[in-house]
Design a protein around this motif. Structure first.
Motif, short mmCIF file in Angstrom:
data_model
loop_
_atom_site.label_atom_id
_atom_site.label_comp_id
_atom_site.label_asym_id
_atom_site.label_seq_id
_atom_site.Cartn_x
_atom_site.Cartn_y
_atom_site.Cartn_z
N GLY A 211 2.34 15.95 -4.23
CA GLY A 211 3.15 15.53 -5.37
C GLY A 211 2.45 15.84 -6.67
O GLY A 211 2.25 17.00 -7.01
N CYS A 212 2.02 14.78 -7.36
CA CYS A 212 1.41 14.98 -8.69
C CYS A 212 -0.07 15.35 -8.59
O CYS A 212 -0.70 15.65 -9.60
CB CYS A 212 1.58 13.73 -9.53
N ARG A 213 -0.64 15.33 -7.38
CA ARG A 213 -2.02 15.73 -7.12
C ARG A 213 -3.05 14.83 -7.83
O ARG A 213 -4.14 15.27 -8.15
CB ARG A 213 -2.25 17.19 -7.49
N TYR B 120 3.53 3.91 -2.59
CA TYR B 120 3.84 3.93 -4.03
C TYR B 120 2.78 4.74 -4.77
O TYR B 120 1.59 4.45 -4.66
CB TYR B 120 3.87 2.49 -4.57
N CYS B 121 3.21 5.75 -5.51
CA CYS B 121 2.26 6.51 -6.34
C CYS B 121 2.31 5.94 -7.76
O CYS B 121 3.36 5.97 -8.40
CB CYS B 121 2.60 7.98 -6.37
N PRO B 122 1.18 5.40 -8.26
CA PRO B 122 1.21 4.78 -9.59
C PRO B 122 1.36 5.80 -10.72
O PRO B 122 1.61 5.42 -11.86
CB PRO B 122 -0.15 4.07 -9.67
N HIS B 123 1.18 7.07 -10.42
CA HIS B 123 1.34 8.10 -11.46
C HIS B 123 2.80 8.58 -11.53
O HIS B 123 3.34 8.78 -12.61
CB HIS B 123 0.40 9.28 -11.19
N CYS B 124 3.41 8.76 -10.37
CA CYS B 124 4.82 9.16 -10.32
C CYS B 124 5.72 7.95 -10.57
O CYS B 124 6.86 8.09 -10.98
CB CYS B 124 5.16 9.80 -8.99
N GLY B 125 5.19 6.76 -10.26
CA GLY B 125 5.96 5.54 -10.49
C GLY B 125 7.07 5.33 -9.48
O GLY B 125 8.08 4.71 -9.81
N VAL C 169 -4.83 10.37 -2.39
CA VAL C 169 -4.40 11.40 -3.34
C VAL C 169 -2.96 11.79 -3.02
O VAL C 169 -2.59 11.92 -1.86
CB VAL C 169 -5.35 12.62 -3.33
N HIS C 170 -2.16 11.92 -4.07
CA HIS C 170 -0.77 12.34 -3.90
C HIS C 170 -0.76 13.87 -3.81
O HIS C 170 -0.35 14.57 -4.73
CB HIS C 170 0.07 11.85 -5.09
N ALA C 171 -1.25 14.35 -2.66
CA ALA C 171 -1.62 15.76 -2.50
C ALA C 171 -0.46 16.74 -2.70
O ALA C 171 -0.62 17.77 -3.32
CB ALA C 171 -2.24 15.96 -1.12
ZN LIG Z 1 2.27 11.03 -7.70
#
Ligand SMILES: [Zn+2]
Lengths: 93, 217
Positions: free
Chosen positions: A63-65, A5-10, A59-61
């Protein structure tokens, strides 16, 4: 598929998009010049290597970085929680 | 550490478009899609079209700064999508959420300089706009089988319940990466890097061969 789960992309995304950047919550000494060699060495080189719960920086490398923290069981790979930088873990050993 | 002070910053913006004496070449120029479109098949399950030579601008700013949000809307004519993984468009302007503080804006190539200049004029404070038009291009895949080509190439879930029209993600794509946006029920738009464009062009031809690939110019 191993989803994280990426907390920035949700949302949950495939593990392949992420990178593990090691132990989380390592604070850089505020005044490096006043550190002893041991203090600086501990900050630079020494890391925990637990079997079980571990707080890690990911790090969501691809994706949203953006960076975020993960509490993960290193023995089972189970992710217990995901939380943003600046927050503290709820699941602790 | 010194105190951070907010000072007026002068940013010079250079018009990156060459004059008419130099031909603009998209990253897929060498593929000569126009000729393939003329001589190739006219019907098939997947249609590929390059949206060549658009103006690509990356915007970095604080999504909680109401003044900056207002300035961006004034320049673009459409509000910035602040909801993760969404996009907004109006006329020929498309704005894609990339990250909580980053957006990718595409405009017609000839308008990029104008939009970039408008940002410097309208927006105050800590922000950044960079013209990255030369570094990437857009490939549109459409048709009934376009979704299968995406499924072969990327781990993202593109079922309409998870990936509605307008959603945008940055992900791995065929061992490279792409910014993938669903621009229609059966239409996907890939923003790809210049250095990977030839590889992805070859990949997409191969991946769509079994459905029949139509090139549109
Ligand atoms: Zn992300």
């Amino acid at each position: 598929m191993f989803l994280i789960y990426c907390p920035h992309c949700g949302e949950y995304r495939e593990e392949e998009e992420f990178q593990n950047r090691g132990q989380a919550h390592i604070a850089r000494p505020l005044d490096p010049d006043s550190c002893t060699d041991e203090e600086w060495g501990n900050y630079m080189f020494f890391r925990k290597n637990p079997k079980g719960l571990h707080h890690e920086l990911w790090v969501h490398a691809a994706g949203c970085r953006k960076f975020f923290n993960v509490t993960r069981n290193t023995a089972t790979y189970e992710i217990k929680e995901v939380y943003k930088i600046g927050e503290q873990p709820k699941v602790v050993a | 550490m010194s105190d951070v002070k907010t000072e007026a910053v002068t940013v010079s913006v250079i018009n990156q478009l060459p004059d008419a004496s130099i031909q603009g070449q998209s990253p897929l120029f060498h593929a000569d899609l126009a000729t393939i479109a003329k001589s190739g098949p006219k019907t098939g399950g997947v249609t590929l079209k390059e949206e060549a030579l658009l103006g690509h601008l990356t915007l970095r700013m604080n999504p909680e700064n109401a003044d900056q949000l207002k300035a961006a809307e004034k320049v673009l004519g459409v509000a910035l999508p602040t909801q993760p993984l969404t996009s907004a468009s109006k006329g020929d302007v498309v704005v894609r959420w990339i990250s909580p503080d980053e957006w990718l804006i595409t405009v017609p190539g000839l308008k990029a300089f104008e939009v970039e200049t408008a940002f410097q004029k309208e927006m105050k404070g800590h922000f950044q706009v960079v013209n990255v038009s030369g570094g990437q291009t857009i490939v549109k895949l459409s048709g009934k089988y376009a979704q299968y080509v995406i499924k072969k190439s990327s781990p993202i879930d593109i079922h309409p319940s998870e990936f509605p029209v307008g959603k945008v993600v940055t992900s791995v794509f065929a061992k490279s990466s792409a910014i993938i946006r669903r621009s229609g029920e059966n239409e996907f738009e890939l923003v790809i890097r210049r250095s990977f464009s030839d590889y992805l062009w070859l990949w997409l031809q191969d991946a769509s061969r079994e459905y029949g690939l139509v090139i549109e110019a």
